[in-house]
Motif scaffolding. Structure first.
Motif, PDB file in Angstrom:
ATOM      1  N   THR A  16      27.719  25.589   8.474  1.00 45.18           N
ATOM      2  CA  THR A  16      28.216  26.349   7.306  1.00 45.18           C
ATOM      3  C   THR A  16      26.745  27.749   7.433  1.00 45.18           C
ATOM      4  N   PRO A  17      27.280  28.583   7.119  1.00 44.87           N
ATOM      5  CA  PRO A  17      29.444  28.538   6.369  1.00 44.87           C
ATOM      6  C   PRO A  17      30.538  28.419   6.636  1.00 44.87           C
ATOM      7  N   LEU A  18      31.296  27.382   6.811  1.00 41.22           N
ATOM      8  CA  LEU A  18      32.493  27.767   7.933  1.00 41.22           C
ATOM      9  C   LEU A  18      33.522  27.420   6.581  1.00 41.22           C
ATOM     10  N   TYR A  19      34.680  27.993   7.473  1.00 44.44           N
ATOM     11  CA  TYR A  19      35.980  28.088   7.145  1.00 44.44           C
ATOM     12  C   TYR A  19      37.042  26.915   7.631  1.00 44.44           C
ATOM     13  N   THR A 255      30.205  25.036   2.275  1.00 37.69           N
ATOM     14  CA  THR A 255      28.588  25.545   1.537  1.00 37.69           C
ATOM     15  C   THR A 255      27.432  24.243   1.031  1.00 37.69           C
ATOM     16  N   ARG A 256      26.042  25.142   1.727  1.00 41.27           N
ATOM     17  CA  ARG A 256      25.527  23.686   1.768  1.00 41.27           C
ATOM     18  C   ARG A 256      24.765  24.302   0.174  1.00 41.27           C
ATOM     19  N   VAL A 257      23.888  23.310   0.106  1.00 39.47           N
ATOM     20  CA  VAL A 257      23.094  24.183  -0.926  1.00 39.47           C
ATOM     21  C   VAL A 257      21.526  24.091  -0.216  1.00 39.47           C
ATOM     22  N   LEU A 269      21.514  27.159  -5.579  1.00 39.15           N
ATOM     23  CA  LEU A 269      21.662  28.457  -4.625  1.00 39.15           C
ATOM     24  C   LEU A 269      22.296  27.880  -3.489  1.00 39.15           C
ATOM     25  N   VAL A 270      23.471  28.250  -2.463  1.00 42.04           N
ATOM     26  CA  VAL A 270      23.872  27.336  -1.909  1.00 42.04           C
ATOM     27  C   VAL A 270      23.888  28.651  -0.865  1.00 42.04           C
ATOM     28  N   ASP A 271      24.577  28.397   0.464  1.00 39.50           N
ATOM     29  CA  ASP A 271      24.233  29.536   1.721  1.00 39.50           C
ATOM     30  C   ASP A 271      25.161  31.010   1.826  1.00 39.50           C
ATOM     31  N   ALA A 272      26.975  30.687   1.516  1.00 43.78           N
ATOM     32  CA  ALA A 272      27.536  31.629   1.905  1.00 43.78           C
ATOM     33  C   ALA A 272      27.629  31.989   0.039  1.00 43.78           C
ATOM     34  N   VAL A 331      34.717  24.456  -1.678  1.00 42.12           N
ATOM     35  CA  VAL A 331      35.472  25.623  -1.994  1.00 42.12           C
ATOM     36  C   VAL A 331      37.346  25.662  -2.246  1.00 42.12           C
ATOM     37  N   GLY A 332      37.436  24.970  -2.437  1.00 42.48           N
ATOM     38  CA  GLY A 332      39.262  24.865  -2.310  1.00 42.48           C
ATOM     39  C   GLY A 332      39.996  26.632  -2.694  1.00 42.48           C
ATOM     40  N   GLU A 333      41.122  26.513  -2.110  1.00 40.70           N
ATOM     41  CA  GLU A 333      42.103  27.583  -2.459  1.00 40.70           C
ATOM     42  C   GLU A 333      41.564  28.985  -2.189  1.00 40.70           C
TER      43      GLU A 333
END
Length: 382
Positions: A16-19, A255-257, A269-272, A331-333
């Motif tokens: 992550t982050p990953l689409y 995304t990861r915390v 706090l997240v990695d994206a 995280v959608g859309e």
């Protein structure tokens, strides 16, 4: 919808982050467009998401491409789209765009009267008309407003059509696109109504391109009826150019915390962040956030990214179970204007992208490395 277990698998496999993109949802969105618009010709507004894996899938389904840069024209050619399957649009086309579009036999959308003299010989063209409407979307997304940089005025359009014919081009008809993420379907009705008011001055036309920009929850059959009625008033074939509508809900940013922080507000706090998903900072866009873990209720949080920017927030006021480092969020859309707008600001490598199809994953863009980011600089260093 991709099962949560498979989202965890993707995050473990690709990082992550990953689409991630759901092929079934992409297919379903295209099916909704075709069910609503019937025989209308469909062109994908590539700027929403230019990933070759998605483009190939759409091209194989018979969808054309609307391109707004030389790079997008090259992508269309890469997936086998040429001729009447390609539209070249944009308010300030370069010589390279005219040349590439002509080589593919594309249709050009004329955005200003002076552009008629710049078109390659014997081009097919549509004239983009600005209906000068107040549109129910963010100001930066409103392309049909009177103060927008796009298109010619209603009064100018007939003369531009005549100029195209006089210059030896094929003047196919008119084009209108009032914006993106338009919330009120009545905006489209108003735009089509202003165009049909030109019928007495243009005569019959071959094509009416009604653009796209429909909100994700829009009354698509209702908009389609209005668009077909407008096309029929000109005796024209209807074209449409969906972008965000086709790909937004197919895409999710994982995304990861990293941790939590309590100051004047409570932050996860997240990695994206803004380098992966710019829309919240750029447009104030709201994306649905789903926690992929279970825990006790943890309160309301803002999702803060890693950039040293106060505006680097993916979402605000999100109710989450108690978060812990390593927990996964969806995280959608995010399939539209997500990966395509991602950047290397702060020398952050752009994320990987993966397609979920028939219960399995396929990488459709590898994660960049820092070396990828600076390679062009190093190759040119003295």
């Amino acid at each position: 919808m991709i099962p949560a277990a498979d989202l965890h698998t993707a995050a473990e496999r690709f990082g992550t982050p990953l689409y991630v993109y759901d092929a079934a949802e992409l297919d379903a969105a295209l099916a909704r467009v075709r069910a609503a618009f019937g025989a209308a010709r469909v062109f994908y507004a590539m700027k929403a998401n230019p990933n070759l894996g998605l483009l190939r899938r759409l091209a194989q389904s018979g969808v054309g491409a609307e391109c707004v840069s030389p790079g997008e024209i090259a992508r269309a050619e890469k997936v086998g789209l040429t001729g009447e399957k390609v539209i070249v649009n944009g308010p300030a086309k370069s010589a390279a765009e005219y040349a590439a579009g002509a080589r593919l036999g594309a249709t050009f959308i004329v955005d200003r009267a002076e552009e008629v003299g710049r078109l390659p010989p014997a081009s097919r063209a549509l004239v983009r008309v600005n209906p000068a409407l107040e549109v129910s979307t963010h100001d930066h997304l409103a392309t049909g407003a009177a103060g927008s940089k796009f298109g010619v005025t209603l009064a100018q359009a007939p003369a531009v059509l005549d100029a195209l014919r006089a210059a030896g081009h094929t003047a196919l008809g008119l084009h209108v696109h009032i914006g993106s993420a338009v919330r009120d379907a009545h905006d489209f009705t108003a735009a089509f109504g202003r165009l049909t008011g030109l019928r007495a001055r243009t005569g019959p036309l071959a094509v009416l391109d009604a653009g796209g920009g429909w909100g994700l929850d829009a009354d698509l059959p209702g908009i389609a009826r209005e668009a077909h009625a407008a096309a029929a008033a000109f005796g024209a074939e209807l074209w449409v150019e969906p972008g965000r509508y086709l790909v937004a809900r197919s895409g999710t940013l994982l995304t990861r915390v990293v941790g939590t922080k309590r100051t004047g507000r409570d932050f996860v706090l997240v990695d994206a962040g803004m380098t992966e998903l710019l829309r919240p900072m750029l447009y104030g866009a709201a994306h649905p956030v789903t926690p992929l873990w279970t825990a006790e209720p943890g309160g309301v949080w803002d999702l803060a990214g890693p950039a040293c920017e106060s505006g680097d927030l993916l979402a605000q006021g999100v109710a989450l179970p108690t978060p812990a480092p390593g927990d996964l969020l969806a995280v959608g859309e995010a399939g539209a204007y997500g990966a395509g707008m991602s950047s290397n600001y702060l020398t952050r490598p752009r994320p990987a992208e993966a397609l979920y199809e028939a219960g399995g994953w396929r990488l459709v863009r590898r994660r960049e490395t820092p070396e990828d980011v600076w390679r062009a600089e190093e190759d040119n260093a003295e």
